[in-house]
Write an enzyme that holds these catalytic residues in place. Sequence first.
Site, PDB file in Angstrom:
ATOM      1  CB  THR A 292      -0.899   0.075   1.245  1.00 29.02           C
ATOM      2  OG1 THR A 292      -0.080   0.353   2.396  1.00 29.02           O
ATOM      3  CG2 THR A 292      -1.679  -1.190   1.451  1.00 29.02           C
ATOM      4  CG  ASP A 293       1.174   5.854  -1.288  1.00 31.68           C
ATOM      5  OD1 ASP A 293       2.138   6.069  -0.515  1.00 31.68           O
ATOM      6  OD2 ASP A 293       0.986   6.510  -2.326  1.00 31.68           O
ATOM      7  CB  CYS A 294       2.438   6.341   3.598  1.00 32.15           C
ATOM      8  SG  CYS A 294       2.626   6.727   5.336  1.00 32.15           S
ATOM      9  CB  ALA A 296      -3.444   3.271   1.299  1.00 31.75           C
TER      10      ALA A 296
END
Length: 808
Positions: A292-294, A296
């Site tokens: 994931t992105d930070c 998310a």
Amino acid sequence: MTYKDQSKSVEERVQHLLSLMTTEEKVGQLTQPFGWQTYTNDQGNITLNDSFKQQVENGGIGSLYGALRADPWTGVTLENGLSAREGAEAVNLIQRYAIEHSRLGIPILIGEECSHGHMAIDGTVYPVPLLLGSTWNVDLYREMCQAVARETRAQGGAVTYSPVLDVVRDPRWGRTEECFGEDPFLIGELAVASVEGLQGESLDRGDTVAATLKHFVGYGSSEGGRNAGPVHMGWRELLEVDLYPFRKAVEAGAASIMPAYNEIDGTPCTVNTELLEDVLRKDWGFDGLVITDCGAINMLASGHDVAADGMEASVQAIEAGIDMEMSGEMFGQYLVQAVAEGKLDMQVLDQATSRVLALKFRLGLFEQPYVDADRAAEVIGSKAHVQLARQLAAEGVVLLKNEADTLPLSIADVGQIAVIGPNADQAYNQLGDYTSPQPKSKVATVLDGIRSKLANHVDGQANEVADRHGHGMQDEDSHPARYGDHHSAMNGASDIERDASEVLYAPGCRIKGDSKEGFERAIEVASQADTVIMVVGGSSARDFGEGTIDLKTGASNVSDNSWNDMECGEGIDRMTLGLAGVQLELIQEIHKLGKKLVVVYINGRPITEPWVDEHADAILEAWYPGQEGGHAIADILFGDVNPSGKLTISIPKHVGQLPIYYNGKRSRGKRYLEEDLEPRYAFGYGLSYTTFEYSEPQLSAASMTTDDSVTVLVNVTNTGRYAGAEVVQMYISDVVSSLTRPAKELKGFAKVNLKPGETQTVEFHIGAEQLQYIGRDLKPVVEPGQFHIHIGSSVNDTQIAELIVREA
């Protein structure tokens, strides 16, 4: 033990290790805390924090994000941060503790930001991707990726969160600078080069890292150009445009992928099973890691609101195909409990864990978890990498206007030079977002570059003068000086040096704000000059504590409350594309002096300023050119480098024309009441100091079947006085199609270097890949009919050949 046996296959090693792990250890492998929080640096004495040690001992940590990252967000500065050598030593310390104090001795995956250089102290800062795309030089970009991988792995970084493959549809978006442009084909070519450069032939070498493709997908098409906003896009466009670069990179062997923050038609990408499972894994055969992105997963319960709480969000994410969580807060907190309560099947957890372990085995971390600190100090920021940064910057700068051959400037005739503007001598303003702190001596500003250029010329001229004196040559007029008061070179080197050092400078104003207190000084300085170089634009510099500019002197005043000029970058979206603050007014006041006016834009998104387009004698679009940007720009200004950059993003006449990307549908309309739909500067556009002439394109056959292919040839001749590089572009139009299509689509390009009078034949291949589109059944199709093959120097400057395609 089997998992430690290098002779066994990755799959065998993964399955054996997985069979030995507890639920807590499996979940630990899916978490990625912030790396800079794991240690303390006290003047080079690096110690691991107790919280990190406890986490290792209680089940382990799968990965660390940004162990070497330095910037205002992390709080890591030049003073408390790690040098190249210290960074390697810190990673070794982290790995040693993880291996020696965890039950199974599993090494940690160190993930770093490397979009335009490793975001760590001492790392080489290359131009931002928007400029890298403007080079249209795939081979040179691949070489840069190799250099970035070399620097990152030398310190122990094994994964990079790049390349960014988003297709930009609204350049008001603050992350435009992180992208290559608006065309999926061009992005796809650079995507493949990125994977090849970063990952090399094998991930277990000491100079390669795993590439992470981001942001999957549609992130550059958000509503209103607002970061992480909703995306309104049908499946056909998604498959044909935004997914295309990702597919090409997956086919090239990308090891990791990161879903985007945004939703598409109501489904957040973080939990979009159709994308993560059906498209990515089943259709494309991707077998790598999805991270994931930070934050998310937090957004699922607080932002998207598709989950009631953190538990539900975590289960949704892992069941949709997420393998690791950047920041690690939700997975680490909820997944063990979810398994215990029967909310998460162990098989799903095992699948995610196995993918993390597989990447670690592929990277060779079990065999070589440590790095050589001496090599890190030698490799990082090397002269070869710095030179590469300069070459990339020079090749990506775009010459937008050159009235009456204003450029290149002649050192002999340019007279007194004044360098004016808020970006003339502000190092951080030319580096872009996702950049680490830099010592002032490392970054060459435009003012630095021009002064260095003139000083080098003076040094050469002084040597020549000394040589002529030694031979008794006394002709006063044979070598006139090239600066200032035009003293003869025979007056001696000391006079020449004095004149050359007097490049006048004034900032004039800031990027933002309405203060004009620097105008008086800027006008005074410009009035003394023969040529004025205005360096204006934007800034993606976070608050590095550098202080404010004294607008009257240009000096830096360090203060506790420094003014942040950031008007671009992540989370900094704009309503307009004009110059911020009073920059335009400054240019207009300087223009009143009647001096030769050269405008250099340093910025992270297109600038729309019709007045500048009309009144400047020459305009350079330099984007954020990196640490060597000042030298590269000076090379172009004085003709040591012939500009060859071409736009990868359309620059509108007015923000009201957006969206204005070149490959919109033919049915999009013709004009507004106030203005047509033609951009100010079209996709693929860029001037040169020389001229190029194209022959008519010649097809190897006038027709082909839907499963056949042809080639097209075009001769390109340098008809000007300077050697130069030309980007030859091929676009294809499907004249009549079952579904609506763009008027033109880029399907090939080549960058060729030509001496004056030289001709080169450029060949392009045309087959199913170039002619197909996504049909009614959402599958690629090549339809019989007439196609136009356009070849030229930009999308609006081409010659046409006709091709007939018959049913096979």
